[in-house]
Design an enzyme around this catalytic site. Structure first.
Site, PDB file in Angstrom:
ATOM      1  N   HIS A 373       0.808  -1.145   0.050  1.00  0.00           N
ATOM      2  CA  HIS A 373       0.066  -0.088  -0.061  1.00  0.00           C
ATOM      3  C   HIS A 373       0.884   1.245  -0.101  1.00  0.00           C
ATOM      4  O   HIS A 373       0.206   2.280   0.148  1.00  0.00           O
ATOM      5  CB  HIS A 373      -0.780  -0.049   1.065  1.00  0.00           C
ATOM      6  CG  HIS A 373      -2.187  -0.757   0.946  1.00  0.00           C
ATOM      7  ND1 HIS A 373      -3.290  -0.455   0.508  1.00  0.00           N
ATOM      8  CD2 HIS A 373      -2.411  -2.177   1.335  1.00  0.00           C
ATOM      9  CE1 HIS A 373      -4.201  -1.352   0.515  1.00  0.00           C
ATOM     10  NE2 HIS A 373      -3.675  -2.525   1.164  1.00  0.00           N
ATOM     11  N   LYS A 564      -8.757  14.160   4.295  1.00  0.00           N
ATOM     12  CA  LYS A 564      -8.032  12.904   4.290  1.00  0.00           C
ATOM     13  C   LYS A 564      -6.919  12.900   5.642  1.00  0.00           C
ATOM     14  O   LYS A 564      -6.944  14.018   6.234  1.00  0.00           O
ATOM     15  CB  LYS A 564      -6.982  12.585   2.940  1.00  0.00           C
ATOM     16  CG  LYS A 564      -6.491  14.003   2.740  1.00  0.00           C
ATOM     17  CD  LYS A 564      -5.693  13.901   1.421  1.00  0.00           C
ATOM     18  CE  LYS A 564      -6.458  14.144  -0.011  1.00  0.00           C
ATOM     19  NZ  LYS A 564      -6.408  12.607  -0.721  1.00  0.00           N
ATOM     20  N   ARG A 565      -6.264  11.902   5.941  1.00  0.00           N
ATOM     21  CA  ARG A 565      -5.387  11.910   6.921  1.00  0.00           C
ATOM     22  C   ARG A 565      -4.405  13.069   6.662  1.00  0.00           C
ATOM     23  O   ARG A 565      -4.161  13.265   5.548  1.00  0.00           O
ATOM     24  CB  ARG A 565      -4.748  10.620   7.111  1.00  0.00           C
ATOM     25  CG  ARG A 565      -5.502   9.556   7.856  1.00  0.00           C
ATOM     26  CD  ARG A 565      -5.931  10.001   9.053  1.00  0.00           C
ATOM     27  NE  ARG A 565      -4.864   9.823  10.120  1.00  0.00           N
ATOM     28  CZ  ARG A 565      -4.594   8.939  11.083  1.00  0.00           C
ATOM     29  NH1 ARG A 565      -5.385   7.865  10.821  1.00  0.00           N
ATOM     30  NH2 ARG A 565      -3.533   8.928  11.829  1.00  0.00           N
ATOM     31  N   LYS A 570       0.648  14.475   1.661  1.00  0.00           N
ATOM     32  CA  LYS A 570      -0.506  14.824   0.977  1.00  0.00           C
ATOM     33  C   LYS A 570      -0.967  16.419   0.814  1.00  0.00           C
ATOM     34  O   LYS A 570      -1.674  16.746   0.329  1.00  0.00           O
ATOM     35  CB  LYS A 570      -1.686  14.295   1.862  1.00  0.00           C
ATOM     36  CG  LYS A 570      -1.727  12.765   1.985  1.00  0.00           C
ATOM     37  CD  LYS A 570      -3.079  12.261   2.747  1.00  0.00           C
ATOM     38  CE  LYS A 570      -3.054  10.710   2.850  1.00  0.00           C
ATOM     39  NZ  LYS A 570      -3.989   9.986   1.767  1.00  0.00           N
ATOM     40  N   THR A 672      -8.340   6.775  -2.542  1.00  0.00           N
ATOM     41  CA  THR A 672      -9.773   6.329  -2.867  1.00  0.00           C
ATOM     42  C   THR A 672     -10.897   7.680  -2.580  1.00  0.00           C
ATOM     43  O   THR A 672     -11.778   7.515  -3.421  1.00  0.00           O
ATOM     44  CB  THR A 672     -10.050   5.289  -1.779  1.00  0.00           C
ATOM     45  OG1 THR A 672      -9.787   5.658  -0.646  1.00  0.00           O
ATOM     46  CG2 THR A 672      -9.334   3.816  -2.307  1.00  0.00           C
ATOM     47  N   LYS A 676     -14.333   8.858  -4.412  1.00  0.00           N
ATOM     48  CA  LYS A 676     -15.730   9.021  -4.062  1.00  0.00           C
ATOM     49  C   LYS A 676     -15.968  10.541  -4.292  1.00  0.00           C
ATOM     50  O   LYS A 676     -17.456  10.550  -4.931  1.00  0.00           O
ATOM     51  CB  LYS A 676     -15.569   9.183  -2.485  1.00  0.00           C
ATOM     52  CG  LYS A 676     -15.067   7.824  -1.811  1.00  0.00           C
ATOM     53  CD  LYS A 676     -14.737   7.997  -0.135  1.00  0.00           C
ATOM     54  CE  LYS A 676     -14.018   6.720   0.293  1.00  0.00           C
ATOM     55  NZ  LYS A 676     -13.164   7.123   1.365  1.00  0.00           N
TER      56      LYS A 676
HETATM   57  C1  LIG Z   1     -11.912   7.273   1.772  1.00  0.00           C
HETATM   58  C2  LIG Z   1     -11.523   7.969   3.113  1.00  0.00           C
HETATM   59  C3  LIG Z   1     -10.257   7.796   3.193  1.00  0.00           C
HETATM   60  C4  LIG Z   1      -9.065   7.724   2.111  1.00  0.00           C
HETATM   61  O1  LIG Z   1      -8.938   9.053   1.865  1.00  0.00           O
HETATM   62  P1  LIG Z   1      -7.655   9.586   0.899  1.00  0.00           P
HETATM   63  O2  LIG Z   1      -7.965  10.699   0.378  1.00  0.00           O
HETATM   64  O3  LIG Z   1      -7.610   8.299  -0.523  1.00  0.00           O
HETATM   65  O4  LIG Z   1      -6.404   9.383   1.575  1.00  0.00           O
HETATM   66  C5  LIG Z   1      -9.916   8.175   4.553  1.00  0.00           C
HETATM   67  N1  LIG Z   1     -10.547   8.340   5.735  1.00  0.00           N
HETATM   68  C6  LIG Z   1     -12.048   8.237   5.347  1.00  0.00           C
HETATM   69  C7  LIG Z   1     -13.005   8.398   6.706  1.00  0.00           C
HETATM   70  C8  LIG Z   1     -12.334   7.784   4.276  1.00  0.00           C
HETATM   71  O5  LIG Z   1     -13.810   7.513   4.118  1.00  0.00           O
END
Ligand SMILES: *Cc1c(COP(=O)(O)O)cnc(C)c1O
Length: 841
Positions: A373, A564-565, A570, A672, A676
């Protein structure tokens, strides 16, 4: 698994009879409310109604789960196990109602209590058993496996405390424990009779059996009990219900018998806690490891109990004949976290079932598959040999043996090249030798996959290049995806209805059909409706931001979102530097062509990650200054939303106009969140990184705001990087730094942002923030200009959703099942589908 164990004693009513015990949803809701929970109309609390409804739904899930398992037992099908330290499930109720197609029944049942489904659903705690992308991927995969009728079991840990809750105090992140089980977890069913024993500590001895063969025995161990809790995973309208089995650690009954007998009864009972600690808390680190002993205990606890579970089932059916075991099983390891599975399966086969090494290795290395990952070096797991020796002595022996045999292969492949052997060894030499868990996973697996096309290429050419030279056939790509049930149908019901009005509802089960939306991107009426849905979703987010942040957003403005985190790679920092740039323009009165925008940022920082926490503080301070400034109000508002989680994302992604995916190229394995947002009609501003590349390929460059260095350019840039000069040469960035360094955002907190400022200016800044800034600003101003043409923006939005077909986790899982797992969907579902298609034709 629910009722899958073959212990029928002939006295229980058979399944068909049991099915008839279910009444309709209204009656069952009342029965659970009045009897199971013992409530009456005077205590019509949201929480009790939620529990009664969850139990009502669970009854139906259990019935379908039992049928699913019976059918599979009959056919003895090949199965996959998805083993993951994290499952970021979020709430279950709304998703189950959608997948079981019970929405109308439930709404009617709730009318008796004058309750709205939305309100009742909000009583559910998120199951936050994961950090971020990796854990949410596991959750989306479970939904897709069930929806595709694939025989896949998820295995994880039932953490007592999931991902911490985040609040913001004086601009800083504060962590609070997530006691998510406090009010009960109605979805799970425990099966204590199927508990497993997991060994720790002790030592290894040799003994000779009656045939004169020598064996190794791991003795004097301190055992922990693994108790399974099963969570049903419903497929979308297909009568399949799979299982997520979560293990809870408990003390064995004979814990510390010696102390007990010596009279230290209470000390002995207190020792119970040590065993139960194992499943107490999720480690809150995303994309970095912290090397704590308890974490290794969690990894072994999950892996051993899950493998024992599968082996016990096998032995029940096949006695101790493992000849066909590999024909019927495959294990997918979600990152290196469960990679000790390679050694543990060897141990179980050799020590518990007396199988010869070569045969055990044949079984192990043809059933294990590993997903990588991340390329970040700080995320590569290593465990010290002394720790392993103390905690898992028998596993260390097995790893040494695997390594010896592997290095012999290396020696044959590269004769006389001792450096190659040192490079590839599972044991890294040094003051304290370390076990390289990724190498163990690669050596022990028949498949190694990355999670986006670029990521897999970088694995092959960089991090794992030598392994790729040795075993090119092992390496493959599986671009991530997200489930369109939760991430479109459930979280964006108005868009679901609109899409369905135009192209029918087949897209929910077959997301490739979403491309049919393209036909309407130029349709005026469709555009108007699309715009109105987005606007209504934005109004819902306005309300959330108001209550969570106290900031007034305006749904007529562009919603620019990065959630995101929080991680340096990032680049939330790049985002906030751009916000400062916009603020400077406003202060200078250069507002003529400025597109009004609301910037939303959210995410958790690992509690020990200093820089990430500083970035949160900076975002909050910048937001405070801007939101207080009346000049900015018409053009710019900024909020940091606390406690970003799955449930928050369900409100955020349907309301977003511009999706920020701005990682340093080559650092984000896939992403991911980007998918979304795309599904929900947001347009991406992003770098050529992770799955952004594939998003761009599918939607076209006219419908994507691209900027920044490419992955293959970064090493050349770094070799002569001079960020101070980059700042000087950039009109915008020098103004931003001047304001930031003047202390404008920390007037009464001198120097608190010095570390951030210095990090950007440092020639060894791995994130290239300064380098990409001007390019980012240009892309931002293109996006802003595009937003001013409502029709054009709406077209782009429709085209993004229409082009998102590839990013369904159904596509990802079909590829896993065909190319790695080689498992088949349940027969009945295939027949039903054929029947349906015939009827359609
Ligand atoms: C989808 C999701 C992530 C992943 O987000 P990235 O932008 O791909 O880092 C992290 N936390 C939550 C709660 C999510 O729904």
């Amino acid at each position: 698994m629910i009722m899958s164990r073959k212990n029928s004693n002939g006295q229980l009513p058979d399944t068909a009879k049991v099915e008839t015990l279910l009444a309709n949803v209204s009656e069952d809701l009342n029965r659970h409310f009045y009897y199971t929970l013992g409530r009456d109309k005077n205590v019509e609390s949201r929480l009790y109604l939620y529990h009664a409804l969850a139990l009502t739904i669970r009854d139906r899930l259990v019935a379908k789960c039992r049928k699913t398992n019976e059918q599979r037992d009959k056919q003895s099908t090949r199965k996959a196990a998805y083993i993951s330290l994290e499952f970021l499930m979020g709430r279950a109720l709304g998703n189950a109602i959608l997948n079981l197609d019970l929405e109308d029944d439930v709404k009617k049942a709730l009318e008796q209590y004058s309750a709205e489904l939305e309100c009742v659903s909000s009583a559910e705690h998120d199951a936050g058993l994961g950090n971020g992308g990796l854990g949410r991927l596991a959750a989306c995969f479970l939904d897709s496996c069930a929806s595709l009728a694939l025989p896949v079991v998820g295995y994880g840990i039932r953490y007592e405390y999931g991902m911490f809750n985040q609040s913001i105090e004086n601009g800083y992140q504060v962590e609070h424990p997530d006691n998510w089980l406090r009010e009960g977890h109605p979805w799970e069913l425990s099966a204590p009779e199927q508990s497993k024993r997991v060994k720790f500590f002790g030592h290894v001895e040799s003994y000779v059996d009656k045939h004169g063969r020598t064996h190794r025995a791991w003795v004097n161990t301190q055992d922990v009990l693994a108790v399974p809790y099963d969570v049903p995973i419903p497929g979308y309208k297909n009568d399949i219900v799979n299982t997520l089995r979560l293990w809870k650690a408990e003390a064995t009954d004979e814990f510390n018998l010696r102390e007990f007998n010596e009279g230290s009864y209470s000390d002995a009972v207190a020792q119970k806690n040590l065993a139960e600690q194992i499943s107490m808390v999720l480690y809150p680190n995303d994309s970095s490891e912290n090397g704590k002993e308890l974490r290794l205990r969690q990894q072994y606890f999950l892996t051993s109990s899950s493998l024992q579970d599968i082996i016990d089932d096998w032995v029940t059916e096949n006695d101790e004949n493992f000849d066909d075991f590999a024909k019927f099983h495959v294990f997918q390891l979600n990152d290196t976290h469960p990679s000790i599975a390679v050694a543990e399966l060897m141990r179980l086969l050799i020590d518990e079932y007396e199988i010869e090494w070569d045969k055990a290795w044949e079984i192990t290395s043809s059933t294990m598959a590993y997903t990588n990952h991340t390329l970040l070096p700080e995320a590569l797991e290593r465990w010290s040999v002394p720790l392993f020796e103390r905690l898992l002595p028998r596993l260390l022996e097995i790893i040494y043996e695997i390594n010896a045999r592997f290095l012999a292969q290396v020696a044959i492949h590269w004769p006389g090249d001792v450096a190659k052997q040192r490079e590839l060894s599972l044991i890294e030499e040094g003051d304290v030798p370390q076990i390289r868990m990724a190498y163990l996973a690669i050596v022990g697996s028949f498949s190694v996959n990355g999670v986006a096309a670029l990521h897999t290429e970088l694995l092959k050419s960089g991090l794992f290049n030598t392994f790729y030279q040795l075993w090119p056939e092992k390496f493959n790509n599986k671009t991530n995806g997200v489930t369109p049930r939760r991430w479109l149908a459930h979280c964006n019901p108005d868009l679901k209805s609109l899409i369905t009005d135009y192209i029918g509802d087949e897209w929910i089960a077959d997301f490739s059909k979403i491309k049919d939306l393209r036909r309407y991107y130029d349709d005026k009426q469709f555009q108007t409706k699309w715009f109105e849905v987005k606007k209504a979703n934005k109004d819902k987010l306005v309300a959330l931001v108001k209550t969570q942040c106290g900031v007034e957003f305006d749904s007529d403005m562009m919603f620019d979102v990065q959630v995101k985190r929080i991680h340096e790679y990032k680049r939330q920092l790049l985002n906030i530097l751009h916000v400062i740039h916009l603020y400077i323009q406003i202060c200078k009165g250069e507002t003529k062509n400025l597109t009004p925008r609301c910037v939303l940022i959210g995410g958790k920082a690992a509690p020990g990650y200093y820089m990430a926490k500083q970035i949160i503080k900076l975002i909050n301070n910048v937001a405070e200054v801007i939101n207080k400034d009346e000049r900015a109000k018409p053009y710019l508002r900024v909020a940091f939303i606390p406690n970003y989680n799955v449930t928050a994302m369900e409100t955020i992604c349907p309301a977003t106009d511009l999706s920020e995916q701005i990682s340093t190229a080559g650092k984000e394995a896939s992403g991911t969140g980007n998918m979304k947002f795309m599904m929900n009609g947001a347009i991406t501003i992003g770098t050529l990184d992770g799955a952004n590349i594939e998003i761009l390929e599918n939607v076209g460059s006219d419908n994507f705001f691209l900027f920044g260095a490419k992955a293959e350019e970064t090493s050349a840039i770094k070799s002569s990087y001079n960020p101070q000069k980059v700042i000087q040469d950039s009109e915008h960035l020098s103004a931003v730094f001047k304001l930031l360094e003047s202390g404008h955002f920390n007037l009464f907190e001198p120097n608190i942002f010095d570390d951030i400022i210095n990090a950007v200016k440092c020639p060894s800044d791995p994130w290239l923030t300064a380098h990409d800034f001007d390019s980012y600003c240009e892309a931002q101003s293109n996006a802003a200009r595009a937003y001013q043409d409502k029709t054009h923006w709406t077209q782009m939005s429709i085209l993004n959703t229409a082009a998102s077909g590839k990013f369904s986790s159904d596509r990802t899982i079909s590829q896993y099942s065909e190319e790695i797992w080689q498992i088949e969907p349940d027969l009945k579902q295939i027949k039903d589908k054929e029947q349906m298609e015939k009827q359609h034709a």
